[in-house]
Scaffold this active site. Sequence first.
Site, PDB file in Angstrom:
ATOM      1  N   GLU A   1      77.760  -1.378  35.716  1.00 48.43           N
ATOM      2  CA  GLU A   1      77.921  -0.217  34.841  1.00 48.43           C
ATOM      3  C   GLU A   1      78.712  -0.636  33.607  1.00 48.43           C
ATOM      4  O   GLU A   1      79.956  -0.634  33.637  1.00 48.43           O
ATOM      5  CB  GLU A   1      78.677   0.900  35.569  1.00 48.43           C
ATOM      6  CG  GLU A   1      77.955   1.426  36.792  1.00 48.43           C
ATOM      7  CD  GLU A   1      78.389   2.855  37.113  1.00 48.43           C
ATOM      8  OE1 GLU A   1      77.587   3.757  36.890  1.00 48.43           O
ATOM      9  OE2 GLU A   1      79.537   3.046  37.536  1.00 48.43           O
TER      10      GLU A   1
ATOM     11  N   GLU B   1      85.942   4.234  35.900  1.00 50.43           N
ATOM     12  CA  GLU B   1      86.921   5.321  35.675  1.00 50.43           C
ATOM     13  C   GLU B   1      88.140   5.129  36.579  1.00 50.43           C
ATOM     14  O   GLU B   1      89.274   5.450  36.187  1.00 50.43           O
ATOM     15  CB  GLU B   1      86.242   6.682  35.892  1.00 50.43           C
ATOM     16  CG  GLU B   1      85.326   7.011  34.711  1.00 50.43           C
ATOM     17  CD  GLU B   1      84.098   7.822  35.046  1.00 50.43           C
ATOM     18  OE1 GLU B   1      84.074   8.492  36.097  1.00 50.43           O
ATOM     19  OE2 GLU B   1      83.141   7.778  34.249  1.00 50.43           O
TER      20      GLU B   1
ATOM     21  N   GLY C   1      78.544   7.743  30.091  1.00 51.96           N
ATOM     22  CA  GLY C   1      78.846   9.040  29.498  1.00 51.96           C
ATOM     23  C   GLY C   1      78.734   9.063  27.980  1.00 51.96           C
ATOM     24  O   GLY C   1      79.172  10.011  27.335  1.00 51.96           O
TER      25      GLY C   1
ATOM     26  N   SER D   1      74.468   6.255  31.378  1.00 48.84           N
ATOM     27  CA  SER D   1      73.553   7.116  30.614  1.00 48.84           C
ATOM     28  C   SER D   1      72.097   6.998  31.055  1.00 48.84           C
ATOM     29  O   SER D   1      71.177   7.126  30.238  1.00 48.84           O
ATOM     30  CB  SER D   1      73.687   6.846  29.105  1.00 48.84           C
ATOM     31  OG  SER D   1      74.999   7.155  28.669  1.00 48.84           O
TER      32      SER D   1
ATOM     33  N   LYS E   1      81.081  12.784  40.194  1.00 47.52           N
ATOM     34  CA  LYS E   1      82.419  12.680  39.592  1.00 47.52           C
ATOM     35  C   LYS E   1      83.246  13.940  39.918  1.00 47.52           C
ATOM     36  O   LYS E   1      83.113  14.486  41.005  1.00 47.52           O
ATOM     37  CB  LYS E   1      82.301  12.417  38.082  1.00 47.52           C
ATOM     38  CG  LYS E   1      81.395  11.203  37.800  1.00 47.52           C
ATOM     39  CD  LYS E   1      81.463  10.684  36.393  1.00 47.52           C
ATOM     40  CE  LYS E   1      80.545   9.468  36.257  1.00 47.52           C
ATOM     41  NZ  LYS E   1      80.637   8.813  34.957  1.00 47.52           N
TER      42      LYS E   1
ATOM     43  N   ASN F   1      76.268  10.251  41.067  1.00 53.02           N
ATOM     44  CA  ASN F   1      77.729  10.280  41.128  1.00 53.02           C
ATOM     45  C   ASN F   1      78.197  11.557  40.433  1.00 53.02           C
ATOM     46  O   ASN F   1      78.152  11.651  39.212  1.00 53.02           O
ATOM     47  CB  ASN F   1      78.299   9.035  40.443  1.00 53.02           C
ATOM     48  CG  ASN F   1      79.820   9.057  40.374  1.00 53.02           C
ATOM     49  OD1 ASN F   1      80.455   9.931  40.967  1.00 53.02           O
ATOM     50  ND2 ASN F   1      80.399   8.108  39.657  1.00 53.02           N
TER      51      ASN F   1
ATOM     52  N   HIS G   1      84.852   1.828  40.526  1.00 53.24           N
ATOM     53  CA  HIS G   1      84.194   2.494  39.395  1.00 53.24           C
ATOM     54  C   HIS G   1      85.078   2.331  38.164  1.00 53.24           C
ATOM     55  O   HIS G   1      86.306   2.392  38.268  1.00 53.24           O
ATOM     56  CB  HIS G   1      83.959   3.976  39.710  1.00 53.24           C
ATOM     57  CG  HIS G   1      83.080   4.632  38.680  1.00 53.24           C
ATOM     58  ND1 HIS G   1      83.574   5.021  37.461  1.00 53.24           N
ATOM     59  CD2 HIS G   1      81.759   4.913  38.674  1.00 53.24           C
ATOM     60  CE1 HIS G   1      82.574   5.526  36.744  1.00 53.24           C
ATOM     61  NE2 HIS G   1      81.462   5.474  37.454  1.00 53.24           N
TER      62      HIS G   1
HETATM   63  P1  13P Z   1      76.639   8.647  33.117  1.00 54.35           P
HETATM   64  O1  13P Z   1      75.266   8.576  33.752  1.00 54.35           O
HETATM   65  O2  13P Z   1      77.115  10.028  32.891  1.00 54.35           O
HETATM   66  O3  13P Z   1      76.716   7.760  31.910  1.00 54.35           O
HETATM   67  O4  13P Z   1      77.660   8.026  34.192  1.00 54.35           O
HETATM   68  C1  13P Z   1      77.360   6.810  34.777  1.00 54.35           C
HETATM   69  C2  13P Z   1      78.308   6.549  35.890  1.00 54.35           C
HETATM   70  O5  13P Z   1      79.486   6.355  35.676  1.00 54.35           O
HETATM   71  C3  13P Z   1      77.783   6.589  37.248  1.00 54.35           C
HETATM   72  O6  13P Z   1      78.719   6.134  38.168  1.00 54.35           O
END
Ligand code: 13P
Length: 258
Positions: A174, A104, A180, A220, A17, A15, A102
């Site tokens: 997640e 976010e 992150g 992560s 982002k 992903n 997601h």
């Molecule tokens: P990270 O791997 O940066 O923690 O992000 C995970 C994520 O949100 C994947 O969709």
Amino acid sequence: MTATAPVRRRLVIGNWKMHLTGAEATELVAAISAGLGELGAEVAVAPAFPALAPAAEEIERRRSPLRLVAQDVFPEPEGAFTGAVSAGMLAAAGCSHVLAGHSERRQIFGDDDRAVRRKVEAVLGAGMVPILCIGETLAERDAGNAESVVGRQLEAGAAGLPEAGLGTLVIAYEPVWAIGTGRTATPETAESMHRSVRQRFADLAGEERASRAQILYGGSANGDNAAAILAGPNVDGVLVGGASLRAESFLSICRAAG
Ligand code: 13P
């Protein structure tokens, strides 16, 4: 449910982002494709909207097995929705899967369970596979509510979907506190939640579909921890953020997945 050990193909998704222009995405697709080799796992990338077409072109040009995922969708088919992108547009751009819900999107853009459900339905309606993202915050986990929050999100996104939809849905667990932050869920925590999610999904979709459903972990994940996380019998792949932005680290996760 784990006793029967059904064969589920692993799925690794990068992903990206809000990173990478079209040109940068093309470069990364090329590097990942060149390093993939013969993998048993399915591998996909999720570029930002403007990078979907360049990524699709590079995938096509290289005859790469990489699949293309969109990070979000607006549920209406078309109309006066400035800034929005429909499921039909994403399918036409070459996407096979679309993320829905997601964390976010839920936290920053206000997507609630109802909005996420509409996205899941729009994705199915356009012939693609929705990836329903669920996960608890740290406060919810500390309050002992992790399983109930995740169960509620799963039910809102999946209960009562048409049978074909229940048969293709991918679920991504997640935990928000692991995204992150560099703080990965332990393999035991991930497996325990995945087992619970699969059981809940069996209540909604039946044992057979639940035993076939791909349930991905995200938060992560990296080349050092992916193998241990993937060792959980109910962990069928990973949704990778930061570590998917460089070919080397992403490929090491793909290799861990087989
Ligand atoms: P990270 O791997 O940066 O923690 O992000 C995970 C994520 O949100 C994947 O969709």
